[in-house]
Scaffold this motif. Structure first.
Motif, PDB file in Angstrom:
ATOM      1  N   SER A   1       0.847  -1.196   0.000  1.00  0.00           N
ATOM      2  CA  SER A   1       0.000   0.000   0.000  1.00  0.00           C
ATOM      3  C   SER A   1       0.882   1.244   0.000  1.00  0.00           C
ATOM      4  O   SER A   1       1.934   1.284   0.652  1.00  0.00           O
ATOM      5  CB  SER A   1      -0.910   0.002   1.236  1.00  0.00           C
ATOM      6  N   LEU A   2       0.448   2.239  -0.729  1.00  0.00           N
ATOM      7  CA  LEU A   2       1.188   3.487  -0.837  1.00  0.00           C
ATOM      8  C   LEU A   2       0.592   4.520   0.102  1.00  0.00           C
ATOM      9  O   LEU A   2      -0.624   4.535   0.349  1.00  0.00           O
ATOM     10  CB  LEU A   2       1.168   4.008  -2.282  1.00  0.00           C
ATOM     11  N   ASP A   3       1.446   5.360   0.603  1.00  0.00           N
ATOM     12  CA  ASP A   3       1.007   6.425   1.517  1.00  0.00           C
ATOM     13  C   ASP A   3       1.737   7.702   1.130  1.00  0.00           C
ATOM     14  O   ASP A   3       2.943   7.808   1.326  1.00  0.00           O
ATOM     15  CB  ASP A   3       1.307   6.048   2.968  1.00  0.00           C
ATOM     16  N   ARG A   4       0.993   8.627   0.536  1.00  0.00           N
ATOM     17  CA  ARG A   4       1.618   9.871   0.100  1.00  0.00           C
ATOM     18  C   ARG A   4       2.176  10.659   1.263  1.00  0.00           C
ATOM     19  O   ARG A   4       3.212  11.326   1.146  1.00  0.00           O
ATOM     20  CB  ARG A   4       0.597  10.729  -0.658  1.00  0.00           C
ATOM     21  N   GLU A   5       1.486  10.597   2.413  1.00  0.00           N
ATOM     22  CA  GLU A   5       1.950  11.363   3.562  1.00  0.00           C
ATOM     23  C   GLU A   5       3.271  10.813   4.110  1.00  0.00           C
ATOM     24  O   GLU A   5       4.045  11.529   4.735  1.00  0.00           O
ATOM     25  CB  GLU A   5       0.887  11.354   4.670  1.00  0.00           C
ATOM     26  N   HIS A   6       3.553   9.562   3.851  1.00  0.00           N
ATOM     27  CA  HIS A   6       4.825   8.974   4.282  1.00  0.00           C
ATOM     28  C   HIS A   6       5.905   9.149   3.226  1.00  0.00           C
ATOM     29  O   HIS A   6       7.047   9.507   3.545  1.00  0.00           O
ATOM     30  CB  HIS A   6       4.624   7.488   4.592  1.00  0.00           C
ATOM     31  N   LEU A   7       5.585   8.897   1.972  1.00  0.00           N
ATOM     32  CA  LEU A   7       6.551   9.022   0.879  1.00  0.00           C
ATOM     33  C   LEU A   7       5.780   9.375  -0.378  1.00  0.00           C
ATOM     34  O   LEU A   7       5.000   8.558  -0.882  1.00  0.00           O
ATOM     35  CB  LEU A   7       7.340   7.719   0.694  1.00  0.00           C
ATOM     36  N   SER A   8       5.988  10.571  -0.868  1.00  0.00           N
ATOM     37  CA  SER A   8       5.194  11.058  -2.002  1.00  0.00           C
ATOM     38  C   SER A   8       5.849  10.792  -3.346  1.00  0.00           C
ATOM     39  O   SER A   8       5.173  10.881  -4.370  1.00  0.00           O
ATOM     40  CB  SER A   8       4.940  12.564  -1.846  1.00  0.00           C
ATOM     41  N   TRP A   9       7.144  10.501  -3.369  1.00  0.00           N
ATOM     42  CA  TRP A   9       7.844  10.245  -4.636  1.00  0.00           C
ATOM     43  C   TRP A   9       8.644   8.950  -4.491  1.00  0.00           C
ATOM     44  O   TRP A   9       9.254   8.699  -3.457  1.00  0.00           O
ATOM     45  CB  TRP A   9       8.788  11.384  -5.015  1.00  0.00           C
ATOM     46  N   HIS A  10       8.638   8.164  -5.554  1.00  0.00           N
ATOM     47  CA  HIS A  10       9.461   6.959  -5.633  1.00  0.00           C
ATOM     48  C   HIS A  10      10.282   7.039  -6.925  1.00  0.00           C
ATOM     49  O   HIS A  10       9.720   7.270  -8.002  1.00  0.00           O
ATOM     50  CB  HIS A  10       8.601   5.692  -5.647  1.00  0.00           C
ATOM     51  N   ASN A  11      11.572   6.860  -6.790  1.00  0.00           N
ATOM     52  CA  ASN A  11      12.455   6.830  -7.953  1.00  0.00           C
ATOM     53  C   ASN A  11      13.125   5.459  -7.991  1.00  0.00           C
ATOM     54  O   ASN A  11      14.050   5.181  -7.214  1.00  0.00           O
ATOM     55  CB  ASN A  11      13.516   7.928  -7.876  1.00  0.00           C
ATOM     56  N   ILE A  12      12.659   4.623  -8.867  1.00  0.00           N
ATOM     57  CA  ILE A  12      13.183   3.269  -8.953  1.00  0.00           C
ATOM     58  C   ILE A  12      13.857   3.077 -10.302  1.00  0.00           C
ATOM     59  O   ILE A  12      13.608   3.811 -11.270  1.00  0.00           O
ATOM     60  CB  ILE A  12      12.074   2.212  -8.751  1.00  0.00           C
ATOM     61  N   THR A  13      14.734   2.094 -10.341  1.00  0.00           N
ATOM     62  CA  THR A  13      15.447   1.744 -11.569  1.00  0.00           C
ATOM     63  C   THR A  13      15.044   0.337 -11.985  1.00  0.00           C
ATOM     64  O   THR A  13      15.138  -0.606 -11.192  1.00  0.00           O
ATOM     65  CB  THR A  13      16.964   1.807 -11.364  1.00  0.00           C
ATOM     66  N   ILE A  14      14.589   0.216 -13.204  1.00  0.00           N
ATOM     67  CA  ILE A  14      14.179  -1.076 -13.745  1.00  0.00           C
ATOM     68  C   ILE A  14      15.300  -1.592 -14.646  1.00  0.00           C
ATOM     69  O   ILE A  14      15.835  -0.851 -15.491  1.00  0.00           O
ATOM     70  CB  ILE A  14      12.861  -0.952 -14.519  1.00  0.00           C
TER      71      ILE A  14
ATOM     72  N   GLY B   1      20.400  -3.573 -19.348  1.00  0.00           N
ATOM     73  CA  GLY B   1      20.025  -2.183 -19.574  1.00  0.00           C
ATOM     74  C   GLY B   1      19.181  -1.675 -18.413  1.00  0.00           C
ATOM     75  O   GLY B   1      18.607  -2.453 -17.644  1.00  0.00           O
ATOM     76  N   SER B   2      19.118  -0.393 -18.262  1.00  0.00           N
ATOM     77  CA  SER B   2      18.381   0.193 -17.141  1.00  0.00           C
ATOM     78  C   SER B   2      17.631   1.433 -17.594  1.00  0.00           C
ATOM     79  O   SER B   2      18.004   2.072 -18.587  1.00  0.00           O
ATOM     80  CB  SER B   2      19.334   0.553 -16.000  1.00  0.00           C
ATOM     81  N   VAL B   3      16.578   1.734 -16.846  1.00  0.00           N
ATOM     82  CA  VAL B   3      15.793   2.930 -17.103  1.00  0.00           C
ATOM     83  C   VAL B   3      15.260   3.426 -15.758  1.00  0.00           C
ATOM     84  O   VAL B   3      15.006   2.639 -14.841  1.00  0.00           O
ATOM     85  CB  VAL B   3      14.651   2.640 -18.093  1.00  0.00           C
ATOM     86  N   SER B   4      15.108   4.725 -15.655  1.00  0.00           N
ATOM     87  CA  SER B   4      14.608   5.335 -14.424  1.00  0.00           C
ATOM     88  C   SER B   4      13.092   5.541 -14.534  1.00  0.00           C
ATOM     89  O   SER B   4      12.598   6.042 -15.550  1.00  0.00           O
ATOM     90  CB  SER B   4      15.314   6.674 -14.178  1.00  0.00           C
ATOM     91  N   VAL B   5      12.399   5.141 -13.473  1.00  0.00           N
ATOM     92  CA  VAL B   5      10.951   5.314 -13.402  1.00  0.00           C
ATOM     93  C   VAL B   5      10.644   6.184 -12.187  1.00  0.00           C
ATOM     94  O   VAL B   5      10.998   5.826 -11.059  1.00  0.00           O
ATOM     95  CB  VAL B   5      10.218   3.962 -13.297  1.00  0.00           C
ATOM     96  N   THR B   6      10.054   7.322 -12.424  1.00  0.00           N
ATOM     97  CA  THR B   6       9.678   8.239 -11.352  1.00  0.00           C
ATOM     98  C   THR B   6       8.177   8.101 -11.106  1.00  0.00           C
ATOM     99  O   THR B   6       7.371   8.268 -12.028  1.00  0.00           O
ATOM    100  CB  THR B   6      10.028   9.687 -11.725  1.00  0.00           C
ATOM    101  N   ILE B   7       7.831   7.773  -9.872  1.00  0.00           N
ATOM    102  CA  ILE B   7       6.434   7.528  -9.514  1.00  0.00           C
ATOM    103  C   ILE B   7       5.995   8.605  -8.527  1.00  0.00           C
ATOM    104  O   ILE B   7       6.611   8.773  -7.466  1.00  0.00           O
ATOM    105  CB  ILE B   7       6.261   6.130  -8.889  1.00  0.00           C
TER     106      ILE B   7
END
Length: 784
Positions: free
Chosen positions: A437-450, A462-468
């Protein structure tokens, strides 16, 4: 030669032999005529003197006669004594004191001293008194040709441009002759060339060296040595001469065009080469030097002019081919270009020797390399609401192998970029899903690498950045900023302001917060207090009645309802504590019902330290006991010296079947010999969260099972939080079964088989039991 005697005393200078030799009228005759005119005016004395001349470099054995001194007071009786003083008197020149004859007793050199100034005087031999005043005369040394011309600055170094026309001045030489230039031809010098013809000539009078041939090419011969002679006496026979050397260098001019030694260059480059790296070099040769050989390279034609470029290396005048744009073997594997090399400094006089440029073809081959998978986008931006359900696909990424093989690609998440394990990606489809479950009040941005990995070459990733971005929903009710507590006096009047309250809400609605304040429905008719909403996210707490008495009731609890305007609307109830205090007439608080709490007894510092020490010792003892019990329970190390056959293991619980991974390992009882080879150890259960429940179970093919196992293996290998030792992984995935179906002997007994096992009776006694079981009905009945 005769002499005339004048009235009075006179000193005669006689130039007998020299005058006859040179046919020069003696100057003293002129003096005589002058004295004749002045005779009636001055009778004191009569002077006759002139310059004496004597040749240099006299080589005879006898002293050289110079001249004679004579006074008219000399009667020949020997009473007159002649003396000589001045330059060289007594050393170079001597005089006979009786006769007055002057002789040169040393070899004279005009180049060392051209004249001598002397003084003559006639004295009375007996008394030593001067008979005549002292008189001065000059002896000049007459030059002969005894010095050859000399080049004082030689040898000489000169230069002249190549291809110069005939008559171009190179250098002017000057020879010096120490002989007297005013007498004869002894110092008259003429010049001639002894060596250096037919390339150069020299002007006889001026000594200027000029070119005698045109088209002298530096590239054929760049230097010449010229020998020049200077001869006096006007170059006539018998004159003296001197020589010097002139080293003449031809200066380069741009008279040679550049030429490529080959017309086709073959080069190769890896497609992974970075932009700006060098591929190769070409060089056009130019026979000229320095700036006349400077070149400029460029591509003038070809299919790769926008992919490659060529620059000039000024240190060696080579053309360096570099990469201008990224290469791709799959798109284009070869290029053909035309390169041109051009002289940068042209000489207009030799344009007819051109053209001063040359071309060559360059064939460039791009070599294939195994490249990592490439995503269809350089990055991804995803927005998702925080109330999204677990397992929802929020983005599908796509990547493929750019190579011609086009190997299959599997996806994963770089766990260091997703420490909370909030997301999961399907290894085959690239579907990015939520795992928590996501909680904006706890963490509003996620930057993951796929990561995208080739299945056949796991090193290619290969890699790519996904900003959520987690979008807000109204999931938090408003609350008081802090716990409010108010104090009022017993004599408070109705409508008196007690407290101003405000609220906060961790949500972030687009239109901003708007809070509503009211009493809870159960307390809506509270007779003592009321709430006034100020419509600015604050509220006033007011008294509704009066006559408070803190002796009867010192504390009131007022429940206040706070609601926001979100969808859905959320509210919370906060309680305001109101205390009644006794106040004076001015409203100053005197006493409230809050009593101070005090300890019934007082402890000394020593007693307090003793109590704390006992507590600390007790805690240490408890921790020690727990540690020992845990160590005995978890230790599974088998001592090498123990005999495992003597150990009795008793189980008081029932195992969990095949999925039980924490049961006792009885492998040591199965093979006791392995216990003495290595010590066994207890593997901890890894805290790797299984996401198999998010993998679709609908597909049941061999490839799916293989891919699933590979994916789980990749997750375990790349998981930074997994333990660094072997562990059992439960995949919770059932395959499709075997194509051979069941091999159970129980099932085979129920099938109608046409196989004949009668041949087992022929194998001997060892196979009698099998022959009885499978040999046929008769055998079976006999066995029964």
């Amino acid at each position: 030669m005769g002499y005339r005697y004048f009235q009075g005393s006179c000193l005669f200078l006689c130039l007998v032999d020299l005058v006859q030799l040179l046919k020069v009228q003696p100057a003293y005759q002129m003096e005589y005529s002058q004295h004749d005119k002045l005779l009636h005016r001055r009778v004191k004395r009569g002077w006759v003197w002139n310059q004496f001349f004597v040749l240099e470099e006299y080589t005879g054995t006898e002293p050289l006669y110079v001249g004679k001194l004579h006074s008219d007071m000399d009667k020949g009786e020997g009473s007159v004594r002649y003396i000589l003083s001045g330059d060289g008197a007594g050393s170079v020149f001597t005089i006979d004191d009786n006769t007055g004859d002057i002789h040169a007793v040393q070899r004279l050199d005009r180049e060392e001293k051209s004249h001598y100034t002397l003084r003559a005087q006639a004295l009375d031999r007996w008394t030593g008194r001067p008979m005549e005043p002292e008189s001065e005369f000059v002896i000049k040394i007459q030059d002969i040709n005894d010095n050859e011309p000399k080049f004082l600055d030689g040898p000489y170094i000169a230069s002249v441009p190549e291809m110069s026309p005939i008559g171009t001045s190179v250098i002017q030489l000057t020879a010096s002759d120490a002989d007297d230039p005013t007498y004869g031809n002894s110092a008259r010098v003429v010049y001639s060339i002894l060596r250096g013809q037919p390339y150069f000539s020299v002007e006889a009078r001026t000594g200027i060296i000029r070119t005698a041939l045109s088209n002298m090419d530096r590239e054929v011969k760049d230097g010449y040595q010229v020998v020049v002679q200077a001869k006096d006496m006007g170059g006539q026979m018998g004159g003296l001469s001197g020589t010097t050397t002139v080293n003449i260098t031809l200066i380069d001019v741009n008279d040679n065009p550049p030429r490529f030694p080959q017309k086709l260059y073959q080069m190769s480059v890896m497609e992974s080469a970075v932009v700006g790296s060098a591929v190769g070099r070409i060089l056009a040769k130019d026979a000229d030097e320095e700036q006349n050989a400077e070149l400029s390279y460029s591509f003038i034609d070809g299919d790769g002019m926008n992919v490659f470029e060529i620059i000039t290396d000024e240190s060696n005048q080579a053309g360096i081919i570099t990469i201008k744009e990224p290469l791709d073997f799959e798109t284009k594997s070869s290029y053909m270009l035309t390169a041109e090399g051009t002289n940068t400094h042209l000489d207009l006089r030799f344009l007819n020797f051109g053209p001063f440029r040359d071309t060559a073809r360059v064939h460039l081959t791009v070599e294939d390399v195994d490249e990592p998978p490439q995503f269809d986008s350089p990055n991804y931006m995803v927005e998702v609401y925080e109330d999204v359900t677990i397992g929802t696909t929020i983005q599908v990424v796509s990547a493929k192998d750019p190579d011609a093989a086009n190997n299959s690609v599997r996806f994963s998440i770089e766990r260091s970029t997703d420490p909370t394990r909030s997301f999961y990606i399907d290894i085959a489809s690239g579907a990015l899903m939520t795992a928590k479950s996501l909680d904006r009040e706890h963490l509003s941005w996620h930057n993951i690498t796929i990561l995208a990995m080739e299945m056949k070459n796991p090193t290619q990733i290969g890699s790519v950045s996904v900003t959520i971005k987690v979008l807000d929903i109204n999931d938090n009710p408003p609350e008081f900023v802090r716990d409010h507590e108010a104090y009022i006096c017993e004599n408070a009047k109705p409508g008196q302001l007690i407290q101003v309250v405000s609220a906060v809400d961790p949500d972030n609605p687009q239109g901003g917060h708007h809070f509503y304040y009211s009493l809870v429905p159960e307390a809506a008719n509270n007779p003592n207090f009321t709430v006034r909403d100020n419509q600015d996210n604050t509220a006033w707490i007011l008294t509704r009645g009066g006559g408070f008495n803190h002796q009867e009731q010192g504390t009131y609890y007022l429940p206040i309802l706070i609601a926001d305007d979100g969808l859905p609307m959320l509210s919370s109830t906060s309680t305001l504590t109101i205390r009644i205090c006794g106040c004076d007439t001015d409203g100053n608080v005197r006493s409230c019902n809050v009593e101070a709490y005090s300890l019934p007894i007082s402890l000394s510092r020593g007693a307090l330290i003793a109590i704390l020490s006992c507590i600390f010792i007790l805690l240490v003892l408890i921790l020690f006991i727990l540690t020992m019990r845990k160590h005995k329970k978890q230790s599974l190390i088998v001592d090498d010296e123990e005999n495992v056959h003597e150990n009795i293991v008793r189980y008081d619980d029932e195992g969990g079947g095949e999925e039980d991974t924490e049961a006792f390992d009885i492998a040591a009882l199965w093979n006791p010999r392995e216990v003495h080879l290595t010590k066994s150890r207890r593997d901890m259960l890894p805290e790797i969260e299984s996401l198999s429940r998010y993998v679709s179970q609908c597909r049941a093919s061999n490839d799916n099972v293989n891919n699933y196992i590979l994916a789980k293996l990749h997750d375990a290998n790349t998981d930074s939080s997994a333990p660094p030792f072997d562990s059992l992984q439960t995949y919770a995935f059932e395959g499709t079964g075997s194509v051979a179906e069941s091999l159970s002997s129980f099932e085979s007994a129920t099938t109608d088989s046409d196989l004949n096992y009668d041949y087992l009776t022929e194998w001997g006694p060892r196979f009698k039991k099998l022959a009885d079981m499978y040999g046929g009905p008769e055998s079976a009945e006999d066995s029964l």
